[in-house]
Write a protein that holds these residues in place. Structure first.
Motif, PDB file in Angstrom:
ATOM      1  N   ARG A  23      45.241  45.349  45.985  1.00 18.85           N
ATOM      2  CA  ARG A  23      44.892  44.072  45.331  1.00 18.85           C
ATOM      3  C   ARG A  23      46.098  43.520  44.572  1.00 18.85           C
ATOM      4  O   ARG A  23      46.294  42.309  44.510  1.00 18.85           O
ATOM      5  CB  ARG A  23      43.701  44.259  44.377  1.00 18.85           C
TER       6      ARG A  23
ATOM      7  N   HIS B 102      38.901  41.927  31.701  1.00 16.26           N
ATOM      8  CA  HIS B 102      38.544  43.339  31.858  1.00 16.26           C
ATOM      9  C   HIS B 102      39.432  44.213  30.959  1.00 16.26           C
ATOM     10  O   HIS B 102      39.561  43.942  29.779  1.00 16.26           O
ATOM     11  CB  HIS B 102      38.659  43.691  33.351  1.00 16.26           C
TER      12      HIS B 102
ATOM     13  N   GLU C 297      37.356  37.714  28.037  1.00 20.72           N
ATOM     14  CA  GLU C 297      36.501  38.806  28.508  1.00 20.72           C
ATOM     15  C   GLU C 297      35.277  38.907  27.603  1.00 20.72           C
ATOM     16  O   GLU C 297      35.399  38.800  26.386  1.00 20.72           O
ATOM     17  CB  GLU C 297      37.313  40.118  28.524  1.00 20.72           C
TER      18      GLU C 297
ATOM     19  N   ARG D 270      33.133  41.608  27.234  1.00 19.51           N
ATOM     20  CA  ARG D 270      32.771  42.920  26.659  1.00 19.51           C
ATOM     21  C   ARG D 270      33.845  43.407  25.678  1.00 19.51           C
ATOM     22  O   ARG D 270      34.985  43.719  26.082  1.00 19.51           O
ATOM     23  CB  ARG D 270      32.578  43.943  27.784  1.00 19.51           C
TER      24      ARG D 270
END
Ligand SMILES: C[S@@+](CC[C@H](N)C(=O)[O-])C[C@H]1O[C@@H](n2cnc3c(N)ncnc32)[C@H](O)[C@@H]1O
Length: 310
Positions: free
Chosen positions: A93, A116, A136, A138
């Protein structure tokens, strides 16, 4: 139905009626033209399945020698994410997302949506980006992101993170950027208009999307659901009813239509055909091999007019 006219010519009544209807319709609705931009595109019409074009590089251009991949050199990212964090997948990736877009990342201000644990924030900085804003939902992942960038010795002036649902935070903060990375995110939402809105609000020249795509010739969206528990799932501030949220999987043609509305044209696909050919086949990237996931670059096209008014 065939019949003979009074003049003795054989005519096809059905076809003649159809032609007349088409002419009347064309009269009632003349070909639409964008006020500033000429004719509207026919992107919502069917075309070829576009998600995995033939390689555009010489064989061997993407070969990753053992131990030299991005993750081989930065293995910490294997420990700070539980989302498809395998060495081979992230190495490949990296080639598609970062190496194949190095020309536009060098010197750029980048907005990394769904940042992330900062794996692509860091990779973009390493590729020469001048600054990255990560967004992000979280908080625990943002904590990992901060630790990772510190660990790899990045100057704190070159990045910042915005924590919370991107639909709220980015609409409020409107970070400006030259390049938007929207990676592994579009299949966690159904709010495509809102995603393209916040991306275009950044005034970026390029949008780099890495996402699952519905392998279809048409501009369609497959309706799906996604849980909200766990690092690799949807994040939302809004109340939910069943533990699942509605998400979608657009075809490439649908993505092109969405981008067009916000003033962006498909610039190119990353060279997944070449990347996959040059490296050992891996189970973890079979979704790219199947043409069910792609990395796409969109470029702002001023001939499409200015982004929508606030
Ligand atoms: C599959 S991971 C992708 C991570 C990384 N961008 C990549 O491509 O490898 C999806 C990330 O999106 C975040 N996310 C999902 N919905 C979000 C939202 N509405 N606002 C902010 N972050 C969100 C998740 O917390 C998770 O970190």
């Amino acid at each position: 139905m065939k019949s003979t006219s009074s003049a003795g010519r054989v005519i096809n009544k059905g076809r003649a009626r159809l032609k007349l209807r088409t002419r009347l319709r064309a009269f009632a609705h003349p070909a639409p033209a964008h006020p500033a931009n000429g004719a509207l595109p026919t992107l919502d019409a069917a075309g070829p399945v576009e998600s995995l074009p033939a390689r555009r590089t010489a064989p061997g251009s993407w070969t990753i020698a053992p131990g030299t991949g991005f993750i081989d050199q930065h293995p910490r990212f294997l420990d700070t994410s539980t989302t498809a964090a395998t060495r081979s997948r992230l190495n490949l990736r990296h080639e598609a997302i970062i190496t194949d877009n190095k020309d536009v990342l060098e010197g750029a201000r980048v907005l990394d949506i769904a940042s992330h644990d900062a794996r692509w924030t860091y990779a973009a900085l390493r590729a020469g980006a001048s600054h990255v804003t990560g967004a992000e939902g979280r908080p625990e992942l943002v904590a990992h992101a901060e630790e990772n960038l510190q660990h790899y010795g990045v100057d704190p002036d070159r990045y910042r993170f915005i924590v919370g649902d991107i639909f709220t935070t980015l609409d409020k903060e409107r970070p400006q950027a030259d390049v938007v990375l929207c990676l592994g995110f579009l299949y966690h939402t159904m709010r495509y208009d809102d995603v393209f809105h916040v991306m275009s609000q950044s005034n970026a020249e390029f949008l780099i999307l890495d996402t699952q795509v519905e392998p279809s010739r048409e501009a369609i969206l497959r309706v799906r659901t996604n849980g909200v528990v766990g690092q690799g799932s949807a994040f939302t501030d809004s109340p939910i009813h069943t533990g699942q949220v509605l998400v979608g999987r657009p075809s490439v043609r649908a993505l092109r239509t969405m981008a067009w509305v916000y003033g962006y044209r498909l610039d190119r696909f990353s060279d997944w055909s070449g990347i996959l050919e040059d490296n050992p086949p891996g189970r973890t990237v079979k979704v790219y091999r199947a043409g069910a996931r792609a990395t796409l670059r969109f470029k702002r096209d001023p001939s499409l007019g200015t982004p929508p008014e606030e």
